[in-house]
Design an enzyme around this catalytic site. Structure first.
Site, PDB file in Angstrom:
ATOM      1  N   SER A 266      67.280  25.655   7.300  1.00 44.55           N
ATOM      2  CA  SER A 266      67.289  26.985   6.691  1.00 44.55           C
ATOM      3  C   SER A 266      66.113  27.128   5.743  1.00 44.55           C
ATOM      4  O   SER A 266      65.459  26.154   5.378  1.00 44.55           O
ATOM      5  CB  SER A 266      68.597  27.186   5.922  1.00 44.55           C
ATOM      6  OG  SER A 266      68.571  26.399   4.743  1.00 44.55           O
ATOM      7  N   LYS A 267      65.871  28.356   5.381  1.00 48.57           N
ATOM      8  CA  LYS A 267      64.804  28.656   4.430  1.00 48.57           C
ATOM      9  C   LYS A 267      64.977  27.837   3.155  1.00 48.57           C
ATOM     10  O   LYS A 267      64.017  27.344   2.584  1.00 48.57           O
ATOM     11  CB  LYS A 267      64.869  30.150   4.095  1.00 48.57           C
ATOM     12  CG  LYS A 267      63.851  30.601   3.076  1.00 48.57           C
ATOM     13  CD  LYS A 267      64.032  32.070   2.737  1.00 48.57           C
ATOM     14  CE  LYS A 267      64.791  32.289   1.445  1.00 48.57           C
ATOM     15  NZ  LYS A 267      64.172  31.676   0.267  1.00 48.57           N
TER      16      LYS A 267
END
Length: 509
Positions: A266-267
């Site tokens: 994920s970011k």
RNA sequence: GCCGCGUUGGUCAAGGGGUUAAGACGCCUCCCUUUCACGGAGGAAUCACGGGUUCGAUUCCCGUACGUGGUACCA
């Protein structure tokens, strides 16, 4: 695989930055289309109006363009099956949901969000922590299956909000052949009655994806593995809608996992571990928060794509470095792997470094320039820049590295590693540098050969060992023990600058 | 919990019933370079476990474990 023409699509949801997993999905679709002379369409899946993010769609288009992934049809390049934005296709979906109701394969449901939550809360047990709206529960809910027809009509007429749900059949086994995983089967008894049409009149992903893929004549669907659990629903929808003979082939791509621990990348992982996750810089219009992208970190688009291609695919040969054109030629679905791959930023940088070495210096210089400018380096001559780039590219993993590796070509070092000189420093050495630099005007044409000849002569006359004099010279000019050949550096920065830097260093010793 | 999918070195991975089980990243050593890199040569490091099937399983089958995804009027 049937013989109709290949049409694939990349169908992102415009809700924020474009994740590298999304780019990989786009890449695999693109590669497949290229391989089979097909068409690549970009379809924007914006059915969730609550998640609308201004600018996100254009940003996705920009990312694909930067990468070099060319689409044939998109919201911006309309084609025969438009529109290409689901919000613009809103009127097209309802009829299919209603067709399913008529057939008895879907029904109206009037349950409010609160009622749904209450049902889930009431039915929750340790053995069943997430009760579903399914065959076991639908008759206790408020829908056109559980209520008398008159009551349903009354609610409909009164304009009470409702959704249309799929009526999941019981006792059937849904089987399909995944291009990557082989035969997949699911028992419908375990699947729930998914919402097809939301109360705002928008379709959910499930309805929209099937209707659009049908209407857009999509032949193959490559998407992330997170869609595998809902694939049986989609297959069922294709069947119930009467389109089974046109159903695309599915291929569920392995997930890209975080480098440490487990789970989808994920970011947040990028922020936490210090590497980009998005293709390009993304600034959240709501919070103003900016997230760095691979482009701005100094990645070459082809290196980015090359790295992504190897996350879940392997050519089966020893070759690792591929241009986009080479990927197009080598790509094959059979060589896509089934297991998730942990993202490795070190390897990503290695791919970039390899592509940098293979890139033409003039082309590279153009890409490097913005990074030097951002670092505040005064670059006034393109030819010099190309020369500098050729000299330092060896040690650069990203375009951003060029700033650090070539700063001394454009300005005197701010910090000089004097400690490395002082150890063996002598008055004789000081005299050597002073005298030699005073005679720079006698060197003649200021080039590598002449400077070196002058240096050799002076060294011989001094009686000091050459090695003892070379390193301090480098440090005085570049600030530390690094960089390309000293004579090349001297040639490029010029006699005056060399003299200045030597004097400045001498003054501090 | 349930359902799906997966499991070869730290990571990406090739391979596939009998092999010294490729290669790459990273790490370590050495060489090259009068610097640092690049490059080159080496090195450490792997078939999750248990049952089968078989003359022989890392490879085929079944379990188990573990991981992961899903279980939303999000995609």
């Amino acid at each position: 695989m049937n013989s109709r023409s290949v049409r694939v699509r990349f169908a992102p949801s415009p809700t924020g930055g474009l994740h590298l997993g999304g780019v990989r999905t786009a890449l695999f679709n693109y590669l497949f289309a290229k391989r089979y002379n097909g068409k690549m369409v970009l379809r924007v899946e914006d059915t969730d109006q609550t998640r609308f993010v201004p600018g996100a769609e254009q940003y996705i288009v920009d990312c694909l363009e930067w990468c070099g992934i060319v689409t044939d049809e998109s919201p911006l390049q309309s084609g025969p099956y438009g529109p290409y934005r689901q919000s613009d296709r809103k009127p097209m979906y309802r009829q299919y949901a209603e067709q399913l109701i008529v057939q008895g394969d879907a029904y109206y449901a009037f349950d409010t969000p609160e009622e749904l939550e209450k049902m889930r809360e009431d039915l929750k047990t340790p053995e069943n922590p997430s009760p579903q709206y399914d065959i076991t529960t639908r008759m206790r809910m408020r829908n056109s299956l559980s209520m008398p027809p008159g009551e349903v009509d009354a609610l409909l007429e009164a304009g009470i909000p409702y959704v249309i749900r799929f009526r999941m059949p019981e006792g059937e086994t849904i089987q399909f052949d995944d291009l990557i995983r082989g035969s997949i089967s699911n028992d419908t008894g375990l699947l729930d009655d998914k919402v097809l049409l939301k109360s705002d009149g928008m379709p959910t992903y499930h309805l929209a994806v099937v209707v659009d893929d049908y209407l857009m004549k999509i032949s193959h669907i490559f998407r992330g593995e997170e869609w595998l659990p809902s694939a049986p629903l989609h297959v069922l929808l294709w069947k119930k809608l009467g389109w089974e003979q046109d159903m695309p082939h599915f291929g569920h791509l392995p997930l890209i996992l975080k480098p440490d621990g487990n789970g989808k990348l994920s970011k947040r992982d990028g922020d936490r571990l210090g590497f980009p996750v998005f293709a390009m810089d993304w600034t959240d219009p709501q919070t103003g928060e900016k997230t760095i992208g691979f482009k701005e970190r100094g990645f070459l688009p082809e290196a980015f794509l090359n790295m992504l291609a190897f996350l879940g695919w392997h050519p089966g040969t020893e070759q690792e470095i591929f241009s986009l054109a080479e990927l197009e030629a080598a790509f094959s679905v059979e060589r896509i792997s089934r297991s998730g791959a942990k993202f490795d930023y070190e390897k990503a940088k290695w791919f970039n470094q390899q592509h940098i070495q293979r890139t033409d210096n003039a082309v590279l210089a153009a890409g490097v320039l913005p990074f030097l400018e951002a670092a505040g380096l005064p670059v006034d001559n393109k030819d010099v820049l190309v020369r500098v780039v050729s000299l330092v590219k060896d040690r650069c993993h990203t375009l951003a590295d060029f700033a650090e590796q070539s700063a001394f070509f454009f300005r005197a070092p701010e910090q000089i590693d004097l400690d490395s000189i002082r150890g063996k420093w002598t008055p004789e050495k000081a005299a050597f540098y002073r005298e030699w630099s005073d005679n720079f005007n006698a060197v003649g044409s200021w080039d590598h050969e002449s400077i070196n000849a002058s240096f050799e002569t002076a060294v011989a006359a001094s009686g000091i060992k050459k090695g003892e004099l070379m390193l301090p010279l480098r440090i005085m000019l570049v600030g530390g023990k690094f960089g390309p050949n000293v004579m090349d550096i001297m040639e490029i920065i010029g006699a005056a600058a060399c003299k200045e830097r030597i004097e400045a260093a001498l003054a501090q010793l």
